[in-house]
Design an enzyme around this catalytic site. Sequence first.
Site, short mmCIF file in Angstrom:
data_model
loop_
_atom_site.label_atom_id
_atom_site.label_comp_id
_atom_site.label_asym_id
_atom_site.label_seq_id
_atom_site.Cartn_x
_atom_site.Cartn_y
_atom_site.Cartn_z
N CYS A 68 0.71 -1.21 -0.10
CA CYS A 68 0.33 0.13 -0.40
C CYS A 68 0.94 0.97 0.03
O CYS A 68 1.86 0.98 -0.51
CB CYS A 68 -0.78 -0.43 1.12
SG CYS A 68 0.23 -0.27 2.55
N ASN A 118 1.89 1.70 4.35
CA ASN A 118 2.95 0.31 4.59
C ASN A 118 2.11 -0.03 6.40
O ASN A 118 3.35 -0.43 7.52
CB ASN A 118 4.22 -0.55 4.73
CG ASN A 118 5.04 -1.72 4.92
OD1 ASN A 118 5.20 -1.87 5.39
ND2 ASN A 118 3.53 -3.05 5.68
N CYS A 164 -1.02 -0.14 7.63
CA CYS A 164 -2.87 0.31 7.65
C CYS A 164 -3.31 -0.54 6.79
O CYS A 164 -3.76 -1.83 7.70
CB CYS A 164 -3.36 1.32 7.40
SG CYS A 164 -3.33 2.92 8.14
N ARG A 165 -3.36 -0.51 5.88
CA ARG A 165 -3.45 -1.86 4.43
C ARG A 165 -3.21 -2.85 3.89
O ARG A 165 -3.54 -4.21 4.79
CB ARG A 165 -4.13 -1.29 3.13
CG ARG A 165 -5.78 0.03 3.48
CD ARG A 165 -5.91 0.69 2.15
NE ARG A 165 -4.57 1.33 2.18
CZ ARG A 165 -4.06 2.23 0.69
NH1 ARG A 165 -5.43 2.07 -0.34
NH2 ARG A 165 -3.14 3.04 0.31
N SER A 166 -2.08 -2.40 4.06
CA SER A 166 -0.65 -3.95 3.78
C SER A 166 -0.43 -4.99 4.64
O SER A 166 -0.61 -5.76 4.43
CB SER A 166 -0.06 -3.22 3.12
OG SER A 166 1.24 -2.76 3.26
N ASP A 199 -8.17 4.01 0.71
CA ASP A 199 -7.01 4.27 2.22
C ASP A 199 -7.73 4.71 3.47
O ASP A 199 -8.33 5.59 3.15
CB ASP A 199 -6.43 5.47 1.71
CG ASP A 199 -4.86 6.02 2.43
OD1 ASP A 199 -5.33 5.50 3.66
OD2 ASP A 199 -3.98 6.42 2.27
P1 4NP Z 1 -1.46 2.65 4.38
O1 4NP Z 1 -2.57 4.13 4.58
O2 4NP Z 1 -1.46 2.90 2.32
O3 4NP Z 1 -3.18 1.83 4.10
O4 4NP Z 1 -1.00 2.34 5.00
C1 4NP Z 1 -1.61 5.81 4.58
C2 4NP Z 1 -0.97 5.51 5.92
C3 4NP Z 1 -0.01 6.52 6.24
C4 4NP Z 1 -0.58 7.94 4.91
C5 4NP Z 1 -1.09 7.47 4.23
C6 4NP Z 1 -1.87 6.30 4.32
N1 4NP Z 1 0.77 8.87 5.70
O5 4NP Z 1 0.39 10.02 4.73
O6 4NP Z 1 1.87 8.98 6.59
#
Ligand code: 4NP
Length: 159
Positions: A11, A14, A16-18, A127
């Site tokens: 994602c 790294n 939340c989703r992955s 997201d």
């Molecule tokens: P992920 O979510 O891609 O599912 O891990 C996010 C985590 C952090 C951020 C964006 C999306 N960020 O902008 O810091």
Amino acid sequence: MTSPIKVLFVCLGNICRSPTAEAVFTQKVIAAGAQDKILIDSAGTAGYHIGEAPDDRACEFAARRGYSMDALRARQVCTEDFDRFDYIIVMDQANLSNLQALKPKYAKAQLTLMLSYCESAAQEVPDPYYGGDQGFETVLDLLEDASDGLLNSLQKLLK
Ligand code: 4NP
């Protein structure tokens, strides 16, 4: 014995989703007794959270469904991942575009969208980072569904 199938979930951050995909899919692979045949990791296209534990909200909602991801740590995807892994499975179109740009010409890994394995008509795992609690439940719903489909399709290759 043939070598294990190696799967990398990707994602943006790294956190939340992955990592949630890694935790959900790992549990399903263990339940199927296939943990020696399928190896699983996760990474982010961005380096914002390298070395950090997954987001507290993601951990809490995952834990309510029995998934533990506290021990995971964020890392950034790198070009070597295209040789280390058989499948690099992304959460959304932006992840896909970023990895298509990074993919070496003769890469081993197949790049796929996680929701291509899903019963749902949704194309992307949204997201949840800047949203509310429901976003984390939606992520889990979609990842549980897609993990079942992914496991089915990999088990066909293992036969
Ligand atoms: P992920 O979510 O891609 O599912 O891990 C996010 C985590 C952090 C951020 C964006 C999306 N960020 O902008 O810091």
